[in-house]
Design an enzyme around this catalytic site. Structure first.
Site, mmCIF file in Angstrom:
data_model
loop_
_atom_site.group_PDB
_atom_site.id
_atom_site.type_symbol
_atom_site.label_atom_id
_atom_site.label_comp_id
_atom_site.label_asym_id
_atom_site.label_seq_id
_atom_site.Cartn_x
_atom_site.Cartn_y
_atom_site.Cartn_z
ATOM 1 N N HIS A 1 -4.270 7.745 3.418
ATOM 2 C CA HIS A 1 -3.151 8.688 3.411
ATOM 3 C C HIS A 1 -3.675 10.002 2.835
ATOM 4 C CE1 HIS A 1 0.205 5.447 3.674
ATOM 5 N NE2 HIS A 1 -0.049 5.987 4.850
ATOM 6 N N ASP B 1 -2.691 12.320 0.942
ATOM 7 C CA ASP B 1 -2.586 12.710 -0.476
ATOM 8 C C ASP B 1 -3.670 12.058 -1.337
ATOM 9 O OD1 ASP B 1 -1.154 10.305 0.122
ATOM 10 O OD2 ASP B 1 -0.054 10.429 -1.770
ATOM 11 N N HIS C 1 -0.002 -1.996 1.006
ATOM 12 C CA HIS C 1 0.535 -0.672 1.338
ATOM 13 C C HIS C 1 0.719 -0.615 2.854
ATOM 14 C CE1 HIS C 1 1.502 3.381 0.317
ATOM 15 N NE2 HIS C 1 0.404 3.941 0.768
ATOM 16 N N ASP D 1 -2.044 3.161 -3.635
ATOM 17 C CA ASP D 1 -0.597 2.950 -3.593
ATOM 18 C C ASP D 1 -0.312 1.493 -3.229
ATOM 19 O OD1 ASP D 1 -0.816 5.689 -3.768
ATOM 20 O OD2 ASP D 1 0.096 6.107 -1.858
HETATM 21 ZN ZN ZN Z 1 -0.126 8.240 -2.058
HETATM 22 ZN ZN ZN Z 2 -0.325 5.919 0.513
#
Ligand code: ZN
Ligand code: ZN
Length: 307
Positions: free
Chosen positions: A64, A66, A142, A212
């Protein structure tokens, strides 16, 4: 021996309220490692006076944006300032393809050696080891393949008790053997086991990074009993349904995870853009696990020895 974590980014998804996407620096005995590299990580390194060229290993949890959109910028800058030292990068296999494509189309040949080590998210695995430290991955749950990271110090040999060995007139040539656990017999025939001639080193410390993930018992064993646990706490528990939908954790669940795994201390981060003030997240996690702190950007947290 230094073992500490400096937070560069604590935001989930987007930069907001002066917070940046995920990244942190682990300093173990002046060996500098980075976990995740969200957008803006380079600027954060400069802001907090951390030299990018000291970084030897970069660990990316998942793809991802981020968690890795700052990576190509950082790698390019290292190239532009003439880095010569090799760099080791660990992350999901497709990351190599992404970077290769970016470098290919900008016609960039890095001036330093970049070694890519693909991670897998099926089972725990040791991915890096030196004399002092072992780094392993473990699967998180995730929306896309994602791993956590665990840093474990290796046990250190005990120190020779100088007062005792000198009193017994033991020649220094025997010290390494005594440290390795061998006893010593004096000329008079008296035997002294190693434990009587040494001072034990402190128990090894450990740090785990979980971001995450949805709250699940699946990774409890992997992060068992760490001295410091970083856990994502994207939402307050009133948003538990949203957390489940998006495969994230609430602050209450992060606190529960620290409690259930017998962590000594907890750091929470990866805060949603919906929270300008973070104190309610801290209060919620602290309600089930008292030794909780917010992962504030620029703050450095020591991984403390257990008492
Ligand atoms: Zn994240
Ligand atoms: Zn993520």
């Amino acid at each position: 021996m230094t073992f500490e974590v400096t937070i560069l980014g604590s935001s989930s998804a987007t930069p907001i309220y002066g917070r940046h996407p995920s990244s942190q620096i682990i300093n173990h005995h002046d060996h500098i490692h980075m976990i995740d590299c969200g957008e803006g990580t380079q600027q954060q390194l400069q802001r907090f006076g951390i030299r990018a060229n000291k970084i030897r290993h970069i660990f990316i949890s998942h793809l991802h944006g981020d968690h890795f959109f700052g990576l190509i910028g950082l790698l390019s800058s290292m190239h532009l300032v003439g880095r010569k030292e090799e760099l080791h990068l660990y992350g999901p296999a497709p990351l190599k393809e992404i970077l290769d494509l970016q470098l290919y189309h900008s016609q960039t040949t890095l001036r330093y050696d970049l070694f890519f080590h693909p991670t897998q998210h099926e089972s725990p695995a040791v991915i890096f080891e030196d004399q002092l430290l072992r780094v392993s991955t473990f699967p998180l749950s995730h929306r896309i393949p994602c791993t956590g990271f665990r840093f474990d110090e290796k046990p250190r040999q005990p120190k020779v008790d100088m007062e005792k060995v000198k009193a017994l007139e033991i020649p220094p040539v025997y010290y390494p053997l005594i440290k390795q656990g061998k006893g010593y017999r004096t000329a008079d025939g008296d035997f002294y086991p190693s434990a009587e001639l040494t001072i034990p080193s402190p128990a090894p410390r450990s740090y785990a990074y979980c971001s995450d993930t949805i709250y699940t018992p699946a990774y409890v064993t992997a992060i068992w009993n760490v001295n410091l646990l970083y856990h994502e706490a994207t939402f307050l528990d009133e948003m538990r349904d949203r957390a489940e939908e998006t495969y994230h954790t609430t602050a209450l669940q992060a606190g529960l995870m620290a409690f259930e795994t017998q962590a000594k201390e907890l750091l929470i981060g990866h805060f949603s853009a919906r929270y300008k003030q973070l104190e309610p997240l801290l209060e919620e996690a602290s309600s089930v696990f008292e030794a909780t702190q917010l992962a504030k950007e620029g703050a450095t947290f020591k991984v403390k020895y257990a008492v």
